[in-house]
Design an enzyme around this catalytic site. Structure first.
Site, short mmCIF file in Angstrom:
data_model
loop_
_atom_site.label_atom_id
_atom_site.label_comp_id
_atom_site.label_asym_id
_atom_site.label_seq_id
_atom_site.Cartn_x
_atom_site.Cartn_y
_atom_site.Cartn_z
N ALA A 183 -6.44 4.41 -0.30
CA ALA A 183 -6.21 4.59 1.13
C ALA A 183 -4.73 4.81 1.40
CB ALA A 183 -6.68 3.35 1.90
N GLU A 203 -16.78 3.19 -6.04
CA GLU A 203 -16.06 1.99 -6.48
C GLU A 203 -17.02 0.80 -6.50
OE1 GLU A 203 -12.49 1.22 -4.25
OE2 GLU A 203 -11.56 3.09 -4.89
N SER A 231 -5.98 0.96 4.68
CA SER A 231 -6.61 0.22 3.58
C SER A 231 -7.36 -1.02 4.08
CB SER A 231 -5.55 -0.22 2.57
OG SER A 231 -6.14 -1.03 1.57
N GLN A 257 0.83 -1.20 0.00
CA GLN A 257 0.00 0.00 0.00
C GLN A 257 0.86 1.25 0.00
OE1 GLN A 257 -3.23 -0.50 -0.45
NE2 GLN A 257 -3.76 1.66 -0.58
N HIS A 317 -15.48 -2.68 -5.53
CA HIS A 317 -14.84 -2.92 -4.23
C HIS A 317 -15.88 -3.41 -3.23
CE1 HIS A 317 -11.75 -1.92 -1.06
NE2 HIS A 317 -12.86 -1.96 -0.33
N HIS A 345 -8.00 -3.41 2.23
CA HIS A 345 -7.32 -4.54 1.61
C HIS A 345 -6.31 -5.16 2.57
CE1 HIS A 345 -8.89 -4.52 -2.50
NE2 HIS A 345 -8.90 -3.20 -2.42
N ASP A 404 -11.55 -6.63 -4.74
CA ASP A 404 -11.93 -5.92 -5.96
C ASP A 404 -12.33 -6.98 -6.97
OD1 ASP A 404 -11.28 -3.50 -4.79
OD2 ASP A 404 -9.32 -3.35 -5.76
#
Length: 186
Positions: A88, A151, A93, A67, A154, A95, A102
């Site tokens: 982010a 998004e 994040s 990230q 996401h 993630h 995603d």
């Protein structure tokens, strides 16, 4: 979110696994998810396939260092204000939790783009994700609340009980549901 960093900031889940679904980058660490998320994703992709649609995991888990590189690349190319709307900061994040994914069509039509929301796959995801424990994390009408641009690709795994409750009460963001601060600024 932008107001609440992970703790520790370099958090890494211990139960990462690769789901048995089509993967954008097979063998890459970013194709991993937390175990419950991976199982739910397999079920969701199976449901889409039953309806004639083929989905692919585009991105899952991201390390803190990944990230850092991603975010800094966006800042270098288009500036921090732009980067903060679409990515982010490291340690913030979803993630990095292993609970975000995603999604894109296997055809790669409108991959990681707002137009994904208008594809048959994007419409199916918006209508059905909650049945599998997911929410569309950054809805088009909630940018001021989430702090991120729309998004439609996401998703965030929250479990079937919570996603169903959010769907039935028509509350679409975690910030609103849990009454926690969010917004556009860190």
């Amino acid at each position: 979110n932008k107001k609440h960093a992970l703790s520790p900031i370099s958090y890494a889940p211990e139960d990462l696994t690769t789901p048995n679904v089509p993967l954008r980058v097979p063998g890459n660490e970013s194709m991993s998810l937390r175990r419950d998320n991976a199982s739910a994703l397999e079920r969701m992709f199976g449901g889409a396939k039953e309806d004639g649609l083929n989905l692919m995991l585009s991105s899952g888990y991201r390390t803190y260092s990944y990230q850092v590189n991603l975010y800094n690349g966006y800042v270098a190319s288009k500036g921090q204000a732009w980067a903060d709307n679409i990515s982010a900061r490291p340690g913030h994040s979803e993630h990095q939790t292993g609970l975000a994914a995603d999604i894109e069509p296997t055809s790669k039509t409108c991959e990681i783009d707002a137009c994904f929301g208008e594809t048959p796959e994007g419409k199916w995801l918006a209508s059905n994700a909650y049945k599998y424990g997911y929410i569309i994390r950054y809805p088009v009408d909630k940018v001021g609340i989430t702090g991120y641009d729309y998004e439609p690709w996401h998703v965030r795994y929250v479990g079937v009980e919570l996603s169903t409750e959010m769907h039935s009460t028509k509350v679409s963001t975690l910030e609103e549901f849990f009454n926690v601060s969010g917004g556009k600024n860190y």
